[in-house]
Design a protein around this motif. Structure first.
Motif, PDB file in Angstrom:
ATOM      1  N   PHE A   1       2.486   2.441   3.347  1.00  0.00           N
ATOM      2  CA  PHE A   1       3.492   1.643   4.041  1.00  0.00           C
ATOM      3  C   PHE A   1       4.637   1.174   3.151  1.00  0.00           C
ATOM      4  N   GLU A   2       4.591   1.417   1.843  1.00  0.00           N
ATOM      5  CA  GLU A   2       5.656   0.914   0.984  1.00  0.00           C
ATOM      6  C   GLU A   2       7.006   1.546   1.317  1.00  0.00           C
ATOM      7  N   LEU A   3       6.990   2.753   1.901  1.00  0.00           N
ATOM      8  CA  LEU A   3       8.230   3.396   2.320  1.00  0.00           C
ATOM      9  C   LEU A   3       8.944   2.591   3.396  1.00  0.00           C
ATOM     10  N   PHE A   4       8.182   1.813   4.184  1.00  0.00           N
ATOM     11  CA  PHE A   4       8.740   1.085   5.317  1.00  0.00           C
ATOM     12  C   PHE A   4       8.975  -0.388   5.002  1.00  0.00           C
ATOM     13  N   SER A   5       8.913  -0.765   3.738  1.00  0.00           N
ATOM     14  CA  SER A   5       9.000  -2.182   3.375  1.00  0.00           C
ATOM     15  C   SER A   5      10.419  -2.718   3.393  1.00  0.00           C
ATOM     16  N   GLY A   6      11.399  -1.866   3.255  1.00  0.00           N
ATOM     17  CA  GLY A   6      12.782  -2.326   3.215  1.00  0.00           C
ATOM     18  C   GLY A   6      13.339  -2.597   4.599  1.00  0.00           C
ATOM     19  N   PRO A   7      14.498  -3.250   4.661  1.00  0.00           N
ATOM     20  CA  PRO A   7      15.132  -3.502   5.965  1.00  0.00           C
ATOM     21  C   PRO A   7      15.588  -2.203   6.612  1.00  0.00           C
TER      22      PRO A   7
ATOM     23  N   LEU B   1       5.498   8.782  19.815  1.00  0.00           N
ATOM     24  CA  LEU B   1       6.853   8.810  20.340  1.00  0.00           C
ATOM     25  C   LEU B   1       7.805   7.921  19.549  1.00  0.00           C
ATOM     26  N   GLN B   2       7.286   7.204  18.547  1.00  0.00           N
ATOM     27  CA  GLN B   2       8.102   6.289  17.760  1.00  0.00           C
ATOM     28  C   GLN B   2       8.746   7.033  16.579  1.00  0.00           C
ATOM     29  N   PRO B   3       9.923   6.572  16.123  1.00  0.00           N
ATOM     30  CA  PRO B   3      10.583   7.239  14.982  1.00  0.00           C
ATOM     31  C   PRO B   3       9.764   7.211  13.692  1.00  0.00           C
ATOM     32  N   VAL B   4       8.836   6.250  13.565  1.00  0.00           N
ATOM     33  CA  VAL B   4       8.067   6.141  12.323  1.00  0.00           C
ATOM     34  C   VAL B   4       6.909   7.123  12.263  1.00  0.00           C
ATOM     35  N   PHE B   5       6.641   7.840  13.365  1.00  0.00           N
ATOM     36  CA  PHE B   5       5.431   8.662  13.413  1.00  0.00           C
ATOM     37  C   PHE B   5       5.442   9.758  12.350  1.00  0.00           C
ATOM     38  N   LEU B   6       6.538  10.495  12.269  1.00  0.00           N
ATOM     39  CA  LEU B   6       6.578  11.621  11.322  1.00  0.00           C
ATOM     40  C   LEU B   6       6.433  11.171   9.871  1.00  0.00           C
ATOM     41  N   PRO B   7       7.239  10.203   9.374  1.00  0.00           N
ATOM     42  CA  PRO B   7       7.031   9.789   7.975  1.00  0.00           C
ATOM     43  C   PRO B   7       5.673   9.128   7.757  1.00  0.00           C
ATOM     44  N   PHE B   8       5.119   8.457   8.782  1.00  0.00           N
ATOM     45  CA  PHE B   8       3.800   7.836   8.649  1.00  0.00           C
ATOM     46  C   PHE B   8       2.726   8.887   8.423  1.00  0.00           C
ATOM     47  N   VAL B   9       2.745   9.955   9.203  1.00  0.00           N
ATOM     48  CA  VAL B   9       1.748  11.024   9.045  1.00  0.00           C
ATOM     49  C   VAL B   9       1.896  11.691   7.681  1.00  0.00           C
ATOM     50  N   HIS B  10       3.122  11.874   7.235  1.00  0.00           N
ATOM     51  CA  HIS B  10       3.339  12.473   5.907  1.00  0.00           C
ATOM     52  C   HIS B  10       2.794  11.559   4.804  1.00  0.00           C
ATOM     53  N   ARG B  11       3.005  10.258   4.932  1.00  0.00           N
ATOM     54  CA  ARG B  11       2.496   9.331   3.915  1.00  0.00           C
ATOM     55  C   ARG B  11       0.974   9.324   3.905  1.00  0.00           C
ATOM     56  N   LEU B  12       0.349   9.468   5.047  1.00  0.00           N
ATOM     57  CA  LEU B  12      -1.109   9.571   5.090  1.00  0.00           C
ATOM     58  C   LEU B  12      -1.584  10.782   4.291  1.00  0.00           C
ATOM     59  N   ALA B  13      -0.918  11.920   4.477  1.00  0.00           N
ATOM     60  CA  ALA B  13      -1.318  13.136   3.765  1.00  0.00           C
ATOM     61  C   ALA B  13      -1.094  13.006   2.260  1.00  0.00           C
ATOM     62  N   LEU B  14       0.055  12.441   1.866  1.00  0.00           N
ATOM     63  CA  LEU B  14       0.357  12.333   0.439  1.00  0.00           C
ATOM     64  C   LEU B  14      -0.589  11.363  -0.256  1.00  0.00           C
ATOM     65  N   HIS B  15      -0.905  10.240   0.400  1.00  0.00           N
ATOM     66  CA  HIS B  15      -1.800   9.263  -0.226  1.00  0.00           C
ATOM     67  C   HIS B  15      -3.233   9.780  -0.285  1.00  0.00           C
ATOM     68  N   ALA B  16      -3.683  10.409   0.776  1.00  0.00           N
ATOM     69  CA  ALA B  16      -5.063  10.904   0.793  1.00  0.00           C
ATOM     70  C   ALA B  16      -5.298  11.953  -0.283  1.00  0.00           C
ATOM     71  N   THR B  17      -4.312  12.773  -0.558  1.00  0.00           N
ATOM     72  CA  THR B  17      -4.462  13.835  -1.557  1.00  0.00           C
ATOM     73  C   THR B  17      -4.009  13.412  -2.948  1.00  0.00           C
TER      74      THR B  17
ATOM     75  N   HIS C   1       0.848  -1.192   0.000  1.00  0.00           N
ATOM     76  CA  HIS C   1       0.000   0.000   0.000  1.00  0.00           C
ATOM     77  C   HIS C   1       0.884   1.243   0.000  1.00  0.00           C
ATOM     78  N   PRO C   2       0.481   2.317  -0.684  1.00  0.00           N
ATOM     79  CA  PRO C   2       1.326   3.520  -0.755  1.00  0.00           C
ATOM     80  C   PRO C   2       1.706   4.104   0.594  1.00  0.00           C
TER      81      PRO C   2
ATOM     82  N   ASP D   1      -8.944   2.297   4.253  1.00  0.00           N
ATOM     83  CA  ASP D   1      -8.741   3.134   3.065  1.00  0.00           C
ATOM     84  C   ASP D   1      -9.913   2.926   2.122  1.00  0.00           C
ATOM     85  N   ARG D   2     -10.495   4.040   1.649  1.00  0.00           N
ATOM     86  CA  ARG D   2     -11.671   3.929   0.786  1.00  0.00           C
ATOM     87  C   ARG D   2     -11.723   5.114  -0.169  1.00  0.00           C
ATOM     88  N   PRO D   3     -11.798   4.850  -1.490  1.00  0.00           N
ATOM     89  CA  PRO D   3     -11.995   5.960  -2.429  1.00  0.00           C
ATOM     90  C   PRO D   3     -13.447   6.432  -2.405  1.00  0.00           C
TER      91      PRO D   3
END
Length: 696
Positions: A446-452, A513-529, A443-444, A489-491
């Motif tokens: 979480f794909e940023l977090f798919s790598g090791p 408080l987790q390191p993934v929070f900031l990029p996760f919120v950004h990915r939500l905004a980019l995918h939604a728009t 999914h767009p 997620d729903r169109p």
């Protein structure tokens, strides 16, 4: 005899398996039950359990099968030669590299000299063909006796702006010579043998009987500095920051290299850059004010051996960014959106601006200026508010619904539940804590977090969340370890609705408080728009679809429409070529570096501009050994390319290479041996002797 994969010969160690089988296998005796031994006299009887090979033939067959399999997988082959008369006619393909790296000082002239030397060495009755290759291979002159035509073709050639694929040229040369009979067949390959053009070349082979002569025009040392990339980032107040990356391909450091920036034909600034050997450097142009619309940008460095990568072109335009409206409840207005707001405002690709407003006071005017809306811990009990949100999403808006304590599902209206894409949920109080156990990494979001080592969501602990039952058409892209959905997620129309079933602060979980929070919120905004970074430049040889440039079925960014009139492509030299528009997609190719324009035939003033740069791979001038290429392609030691002074009749006869591979014969023999072994083993093991009374 040689082996392509000699490491498989280590499989001969498996010969120990048949030995172990034969030495440890014991014959099973049939036991006869006897009522009593009390009336029998015991006799002393000594036995020696000598382990020996009972069936030497079976042992030999099994060992032979193991040997044949190991040899087959090691791919043995014989290099043989076939003698041909020296006076027989030849078919020669001159295969010339015309990729961008041949533009390095002196290489192209040396390549033409080598090709002409091959022509000078041809005699009466010899045929020649001329072929060139970069990313693709082209036959310039078919096999002909007219050597003058081949010379004219060489004179008309020039280097291109495309990458290198040695494999493509070798395949074409093989096809040209495949139909030749009763002639000596040769390929004269002239190239700089760029390493980046041979990464996958080991898979290609010339036909049997075709010899390969290689001439390398690569110097022993080649230094080069290339402009590799330019990225435009928003800096606030309508200004931008330009990040430029350079690559030093030489073994010497570079100090104080001036990098100049030009916008809309005007030089803006020049910055010195230092680079270590075989390293990179960065030039940062801060606080740039760009003209309205799209302007041509150009980066330049002083000239060196390879001129094509000393200039980098891009399209400069102010970055609009994303405008975010946070709809918050009145009770927690002071701090409920703090984590969301701070996370969204960090970053510049794109820059995301935020504003807050109470969810109860939502109106159409507030939504009209937003690209992204977040309903943060508030309900949709009011059907009118839900209807306004749905209408805005239908028109292309992106909505994130964050469910928390005040998002009481029991109060939601039918219109709100329809927008949510799920039925009324129940609150789950997980005192022991829940974890995110499943994420859809395709999914767009979480794909940023798919790598090791790219981010771990399993460290977040969730104490409360809403359990929802997704409606039809709603996708679940994240789940808790108890199975309940975490992200939906729903169109909806032209827009999209995302639902997060817990909070995005520290109230119900510690995800913030987790390191993934900031990029996760950004990915939500980019995918939604549906945000996509603007295409500021492409590589030479790339293609773009016409509607992506000028708009689909209407007016695009350049004020053009696909179906209004005829289109033309204006190349960097100003030449105009018609664009053929068919019923399906219309693809436009950009084969050279420079600025192109796609415009209406009758109105060249209204056009959209495309910036094209050479492939970065051509800037790396490191070469692969010609011996490696020749041995992989022809299977024999390389033969140096001929020169004009070589004597063609140096011997009474010449030879051409042939490679005979034996792996398939060995596999067939191994199968036959295993078949015979199976028949004999089944027949002999059925003949088991019946044991008598032991010790009687």
């Amino acid at each position: 005899m040689s082996f392509l994969t000699p490491w498989f010969l280590a499989g001969l160690g498996l010969l120990s398996i048949p030995i172990i089988i034969h030495l440890t296998h014991r014959q099973r005796s049939r036991v006869t039950v006897f009522p009593s031994l009390m009336f029998l006299r015991k006799l002393p009887f000594k036995t020696m359990n000598r382990r020996r090979i009972r069936h030497p033939l079976l042992f030999a067959l099994r060992s032979l099968a193991v040997i044949l399999l190991a040899l087959a997988f090691s791919r043995p082959f014989f290099d043989s030669v076939a003698a041909v008369e020296a006076g027989s006619a030849r078919d020669v393909v001159i295969l010339l590299d015309v990729s961008a790296s041949l533009g390095y000082e002196g290489r192209w002239e040396a390549a033409l000299d080598s090709a002409r030397a091959v022509l000078d060495g041809l005699g009466e009755g010899d045929r020649v063909a001329v072929a060139t290759f970069d990313e693709r291979a082209r036959e310039r002159v078919p096999l002909t006796l007219d050597l003058a035509a081949a010379r004219d073709a060489l004179a008309d050639l020039s280097t291109t702006d495309l990458g290198t694929r040695l494999e493509a040229g070798i395949q074409l040369a093989g096809r040209i010579l495949a139909e030749s009979e009763d002639r000596r067949r040769e390929v004269a390959l002239v190239s700089d043998f760029q390493r980046t053009g041979w990464e996958d070349g080991g898979r290609v082979r010339l036909p049997d009987g075709v010899s390969l002569r290689a001439a390398s025009v690569a110097p022993e040392e080649a230094a080069n500095v290339a402009l590799a990339e330019a990225a435009v980032r928003a800096a606030g107040d309508g200004r931008v920051r330009l990040l430029t990356r350079l690559a030093n391909m030489g073994d010497a450091p570079v100090e104080g290299l001036p990098v100049s920036l030009e916008i809309a034909g005007r030089t803006v600034a020049t910055i010195p850059v230092d680079m270590p050997p075989r390293g990179t450097g960065t030039a940062v142009f801060d606080d740039l004010a760009l003209p309205e619309g799209r302007s041509r940008g150009r980066l330049t460095i002083p000239g060196d051996g390879l001129a094509i990568d000393n200039e980098f072109r891009f399209m400069a335009a102010p970055e609009a960014g994303l405008r975010t409206l946070i709809l918050q409840n009145n009770r927690r207005a002071s701090d409920g959106s703090l984590f969301l707001e701070r996370a969204l405002e960090i970053g510049d690709a794109p820059r995301i601006g935020t504003s807050r407003t109470p969810a109860t006071g939502l109106d159409a005017a507030a939504l009209s200026s937003a690209d992204f809306a977040i309903l943060n811990d508030a309900d949709l009990a009011d059907a009118g508010r839900a209807g306004r949100l749905r209408e805005w999403v239908n028109d292309g808006g992106g909505l994130l619904i964050v469910l928390g304590r005040d998002a009481n599902m029991n109060r939601w209206s039918d219109a709100g539940l329809e927008l949510l894409g799920a039925g009324p949920g129940s609150l789950v109080d997980a005192a022991d804590g829940r974890r995110l156990s499943w994420l859809d990494y395709d999914h767009p979001v979480f794909e940023l977090f798919s790598g090791p080592r790219s981010g771990d969501f399993s460290g977040a602990r969730f104490e409360r969340f809403w359990s929802l039952e997704p409606a039809e058409g709603t996708a679940v892209v994240a789940r808790f370890d108890s199975g309940e959905p975490a992200l939906l997620d729903r169109p909806v129309g032209e827009g999209r609705v995302l639902v997060w079933t817990s909070t995005l602060d520290r109230f119900w979980n510690d995800l913030a408080l987790q390191p993934v929070f900031l990029p996760f919120v950004h990915r939500l905004a980019l995918h939604a728009t549906g945000y996509r970074e603007p295409e500021r430049w492409i590589e030479a040889g790339g293609v773009l679809e016409l509607t992506a440039l000028v708009g689909a079925g209407g007016v695009g960014a350049a004020g053009l429409a696909v179906d209004e009139a005829e289109w033309v492509l204006v190349d960097p030299d100003g030449d105009r070529q018609p664009v053929e528009v068919g019923e399906g997609p219309t693809w436009i190719e950009f084969p050279r570096a420079g600025f192109y324009q796609v415009a209406l035939r009758d109105d060249a003033g209204r056009a959209t501009t495309v910036a094209v740069n050479p492939p970065m791979t051509e800037s790396d001038l490191a070469s692969v050994a010609t011996e490696r290429v020749v041995e992989a392609v022809a299977g024999v030691a390389p033969t140096a390319a001929g020169t004009a002074g070589e004597d063609r009749a140096a011997a009474d006869e010449e030879t051409v290479p042939r490679r005979a591979e034996l792996w398939w014969v060995l596999l067939l023999l191994a199968g036959l041996v295993l078949g015979v072994e199976s028949v004999l083993a089944n027949r002999w093991t059925r003949r088991r002797p019946v044991s008598g009374l032991a010790g009687a």
